[in-house]
Design an enzyme around this catalytic site. Structure first.
Site, PDB file in Angstrom:
ATOM      1  N   GLY A  40       0.817  -1.197  -0.389  1.00  0.00           N
ATOM      2  CA  GLY A  40      -0.022   0.118   0.090  1.00  0.00           C
ATOM      3  C   GLY A  40       0.911   1.058   0.114  1.00  0.00           C
ATOM      4  N   HIS A  41       0.462   1.814  -0.594  1.00  0.00           N
ATOM      5  CA  HIS A  41       1.681   3.258  -1.559  1.00  0.00           C
ATOM      6  C   HIS A  41       1.105   4.079  -1.637  1.00  0.00           C
ATOM      7  CE1 HIS A  41       5.150   0.642  -3.198  1.00  0.00           C
ATOM      8  NE2 HIS A  41       4.703  -0.091  -2.019  1.00  0.00           N
ATOM      9  N   GLN A 224       7.158  -2.974  -0.213  1.00  0.00           N
ATOM     10  CA  GLN A 224       7.532  -4.407   1.137  1.00  0.00           C
ATOM     11  C   GLN A 224       8.680  -3.625   2.183  1.00  0.00           C
ATOM     12  OE1 GLN A 224       6.003  -6.956  -1.082  1.00  0.00           O
ATOM     13  NE2 GLN A 224       4.762  -5.905  -0.460  1.00  0.00           N
TER      14      GLN A 224
HETATM   15  P1  GDP Z   1       5.234   2.476   1.579  1.00  0.00           P
HETATM   16  O1  GDP Z   1       4.245   1.524   1.656  1.00  0.00           O
HETATM   17  O2  GDP Z   1       6.826   2.586   2.112  1.00  0.00           O
HETATM   18  O3  GDP Z   1       4.702   3.340   0.141  1.00  0.00           O
HETATM   19  O4  GDP Z   1       4.199   3.316   2.655  1.00  0.00           O
HETATM   20  P2  GDP Z   1       2.708   3.311   2.928  1.00  0.00           P
HETATM   21  O5  GDP Z   1       2.553   4.370   2.433  1.00  0.00           O
HETATM   22  O6  GDP Z   1       2.479   2.566   3.735  1.00  0.00           O
HETATM   23  O7  GDP Z   1       3.025   4.049   4.951  1.00  0.00           O
HETATM   24  C1  GDP Z   1       3.695   5.310   4.901  1.00  0.00           C
HETATM   25  C2  GDP Z   1       2.849   6.722   5.638  1.00  0.00           C
HETATM   26  O8  GDP Z   1       3.328   7.690   6.086  1.00  0.00           O
HETATM   27  C3  GDP Z   1       1.994   6.965   4.233  1.00  0.00           C
HETATM   28  O9  GDP Z   1       0.913   7.447   5.420  1.00  0.00           O
HETATM   29  C4  GDP Z   1       2.329   8.462   4.088  1.00  0.00           C
HETATM   30  O10 GDP Z   1       0.996   9.436   3.772  1.00  0.00           O
HETATM   31  C5  GDP Z   1       3.070   8.820   4.946  1.00  0.00           C
HETATM   32  N1  GDP Z   1       4.889   9.765   4.747  1.00  0.00           N
HETATM   33  C6  GDP Z   1       5.326   9.921   4.028  1.00  0.00           C
HETATM   34  N2  GDP Z   1       6.350  10.891   4.206  1.00  0.00           N
HETATM   35  C7  GDP Z   1       6.362  11.395   5.527  1.00  0.00           C
HETATM   36  C8  GDP Z   1       6.581  12.275   5.789  1.00  0.00           C
HETATM   37  O11 GDP Z   1       8.168  13.002   5.472  1.00  0.00           O
HETATM   38  N3  GDP Z   1       6.107  12.715   7.118  1.00  0.00           N
HETATM   39  C9  GDP Z   1       5.394  12.699   7.169  1.00  0.00           C
HETATM   40  N4  GDP Z   1       4.867  13.406   8.484  1.00  0.00           N
HETATM   41  N5  GDP Z   1       4.108  11.177   7.041  1.00  0.00           N
HETATM   42  C10 GDP Z   1       5.138  11.081   6.020  1.00  0.00           C
HETATM   43  P1  IMO Z   2       4.012  -1.974   1.454  1.00  0.00           P
HETATM   44  O1  IMO Z   2       4.853  -2.116  -0.186  1.00  0.00           O
HETATM   45  C1  IMO Z   2       4.026  -3.876   5.427  1.00  0.00           C
HETATM   46  C2  IMO Z   2       3.921  -8.554   5.685  1.00  0.00           C
HETATM   47  C3  IMO Z   2       2.675  -8.360   5.884  1.00  0.00           C
HETATM   48  C4  IMO Z   2       3.456  -9.731   7.148  1.00  0.00           C
HETATM   49  C5  IMO Z   2       4.268 -10.129   6.632  1.00  0.00           C
HETATM   50  C6  IMO Z   2       3.376 -11.473   5.103  1.00  0.00           C
HETATM   51  O2  IMO Z   2       3.284  -1.484   1.862  1.00  0.00           O
HETATM   52  O3  IMO Z   2       5.452  -1.480   1.998  1.00  0.00           O
HETATM   53  P2  IMO Z   2       1.832 -10.989   2.719  1.00  0.00           P
HETATM   54  O4  IMO Z   2       0.507 -11.121   2.904  1.00  0.00           O
HETATM   55  O5  IMO Z   2       2.642 -10.474   2.265  1.00  0.00           O
HETATM   56  O6  IMO Z   2       1.641 -12.164   2.962  1.00  0.00           O
HETATM   57  O7  IMO Z   2       1.817 -11.022   4.723  1.00  0.00           O
HETATM   58  O8  IMO Z   2       4.561  -8.834   5.327  1.00  0.00           O
HETATM   59  N1  IMO Z   2       3.867  -6.693   4.614  1.00  0.00           N
HETATM   60  C7  IMO Z   2       3.890  -6.002   5.053  1.00  0.00           C
HETATM   61  N2  IMO Z   2       4.229  -5.078   5.842  1.00  0.00           N
HETATM   62  N3  IMO Z   2       4.540  -2.715   3.935  1.00  0.00           N
HETATM   63  C8  IMO Z   2       3.898  -3.242   3.534  1.00  0.00           C
HETATM   64  O9  IMO Z   2       4.260  -3.886   2.119  1.00  0.00           O
HETATM   65  C9  IMO Z   2       3.525  -5.176   3.124  1.00  0.00           C
HETATM   66  N4  IMO Z   2       3.526  -6.051   2.768  1.00  0.00           N
HETATM   67  C10 IMO Z   2       3.752  -7.052   3.219  1.00  0.00           C
HETATM   68  O10 IMO Z   2       2.217  -7.324   7.276  1.00  0.00           O
HETATM   69  O11 IMO Z   2       3.719  -9.036   8.326  1.00  0.00           O
HETATM   70 MG    MG Z   3       2.360   0.641   3.079  1.00  0.00          MG
END
Ligand code: GDP
Ligand code: IMO
Ligand code: MG
Length: 433
Positions: A40-41, A224
């Site tokens: 989830g990005h 991940q």
């Molecule tokens: P990803 O899976 O690595 O793309 O990260 P996620 O999107 O799952 O989680 C990162 C969260 O932190 C998201 O809600 C972003 O909007 C937020 N985020 C990213 N960079 C920053 C930052 O520099 N500061 C804050 N406060 N939030 C951030």
């Molecule tokens: P992004 O790209 C954080 C974790 C799950 C679980 C383990 C295995 O957003 O950083 P799976 O469904 O892949 O078999 O689960 O990996 N996991 C993540 N944790 N960010 C993710 O993706 C993840 N994708 C899988 O929570 O512990």
């Molecule tokens: Mg994520």
């Protein structure tokens, strides 16, 4: 010209989506190379938040977006994502969006097996996202998976499914004691998905290599994080793909010499979703503060993320495994109000000090973090737009990360929005043709 891999250094959710969206401005194409909709990005542009699970985070920058052969793709989720983006007036056509003909298709039985097994495991569960990721990669390795090339040919698909389903449904009924879907039910549902997605299916590796040959710049978006890698992570509490930068070559179909830089995304503290050891985890009010201020809830499952201090054993492991050339430090703003900060520089295990990440989770579970204390800055840094204007204590924290990891900081992120970023070095702009 440069081709760059972006990789998560911790346990995912480091802010890869934000940094990929930012860097994509100077890329020609953005490629996902592993994982699936377990990712989830998040991107925040002009005050609006987008979460992408499958489509690369370059889509808002109107770049060519490619789903590489290394992915496992749930067609239903992908179609929902395409529709969601189209509703937001983002153009998605076979000209700017490609699904590799070699990517694997996530089937209903993969999801059923994933969630069914987790239930059976009880407190020994992995804490997967339940999206069918592991079972789909299992079938790929067992050579019983269905690739997009087969999926979009109706007869080939139905014949393959007929054979595979006998074994799957036996397992689902007899072992998991669940109700499987029938051949007819799956065919009826998936036939419609295939029709919608067929125009986007192509030889992604050929397309990427053609772009490289024509001096295009490619951004390879990891999902991940390093410590969820199937080989190098906290096995068995990992995902089922190679999340490290090396996976980018296999998962996109390019040679290793095409990669110029590898940027590691590092959250200024550490988080983890799901089960598994986490030595620097905080169970006190500081952990609760970070969780709340950082809004640490999973972008895919909505689960609360476990929080802890920045762990340099982990970061150094990521530097080594990915060959990181630069770091992007994210969520630095979240640490703003803390009086002092801890950096974990090693683990105490029995009577020894461990600096190299152990393979055995049982050892890792017993490791106690050794901390180095640094003063906080007690200031809101989210409005600062130049490195020079950051408080001295913030600069010192960044410098210490550079020293301990022996890797330069390229990017500093101080808010979720695209423009809440201080870029010290953008390799897309700095590598000569
Ligand atoms: P990803 O899976 O690595 O793309 O990260 P996620 O999107 O799952 O989680 C990162 C969260 O932190 C998201 O809600 C972003 O909007 C937020 N985020 C990213 N960079 C920053 C930052 O520099 N500061 C804050 N406060 N939030 C951030
Ligand atoms: P992004 O790209 C954080 C974790 C799950 C679980 C383990 C295995 O957003 O950083 P799976 O469904 O892949 O078999 O689960 O990996 N996991 C993540 N944790 N960010 C993710 O993706 C993840 N994708 C899988 O929570 O512990
Ligand atoms: Mg994520």
């Amino acid at each position: 010209m440069a081709n760059i891999v972006v990789a998560g250094t911790q346990w995912g959710d480091e802010g890869k989506g934000k940094i990929v969206d930012l860097l994509a401005e100077n890329a020609d194409a953005v490629v996902r190379f592993q994982g699936g909709n377990n990712a989830g990005h998040t991107m925040v542009v002009n005050g609006e938040q987008f979460v992408s699970h499958l489509i690369p985070s370059g889509i808002l920058q109107k770049k060519i977006c490619i789903i590489g052969n290394g992915l496992v793709v749930d067609p239903k989720v992908l179609i929902e994502e395409i529709n969601y983006l189209k509703q937001k007036n983002i153009t998605i056509t076979p000209k700017n969006f490609i699904i590799s003909d070699r990517a694997q298709v996530i089937m209903p039985y993969h999801k059923l097996i994933d969630t069914g097994r987790e239930k059976l495991k009880g407190d020994k569960k992995i804490g997967t996202t339940g999206r069918g990721i592991g079972p789909c990669y299992e079938d790929k390795a067992a050579r019983t998976g269905i690739r997009f090339a087969e999926f979009i040919k109706e007869t080939v698909f139905s014949e393959k499914l007929k054979t595979v389903l006998v074994e799957k449904n036996f397992y689902i009924e007899k072992f998991l004691k669940l109700n499987p879907s029938t051949l007819e039910e799956i065919l009826a549902e998936y036939k419609e998905y295939a029709k919608i997605l067929a125009p986007y299916v192509a030889d992604a590796s050929t397309a990427i290599n053609k772009l490289i040959k024509n001096k295009g710049q490619i951004l390879l978006e990891g999902a991940q994080g390093t410590h969820l890698d199937i080989d190098h992570g906290t096995y068995p509490y990992v995902t089922s793909s190679n999340t490290v930068a090396g996976g980018a070559c296999a998962g996109a179909g390019i040679g290793p010499k095409r990669i110029d830089e590898v940027i590691g995304i590092v959250k200024a503290y550490t988080t983890r979703v799901g089960e598994g050891p986490f030595p620097a985890e905080l169970f006190d009010k500081t952990g609760a503060f970070i969780q709340k201020k950082g809004m640490e809830f999973g972008a895919t499952t909505g689960r609360k993320r476990r929080c802890g201090w920045l762990d340099l054993v982990i970061l150094n492991n990521a530097v080594k495994l990915n060959g990181l050339t630069g770091l992007a430090i994210t969520k630095l703003d979240v640490l703003g109000e803390l009086k002092s900060l801890m950096i974990c520089t090693g683990y105490k295990y029995k009577n020894s000090i461990i600096k190299d990440f152990p393979a055995d989770c049982k050892i890792l579970e017993k490791c106690e973090p050794i901390y180095e204390e640094m003063p906080g800055w007690n200031e809101d840094i989210s409005l600062i737009d130049r490195y020079e204007n950051l408080p001295q204590n913030t600069k010192d924290y960044l410098k210490r990360i550079e020293e301990l990891s022996e890797t330069p900081v390229y990017i500093i992120s101080i808010g979720p929005q695209r423009d809440k970023t201080i870029v010290l070095n953008n390799p897309f702009l700095n590598i000569p043709a």
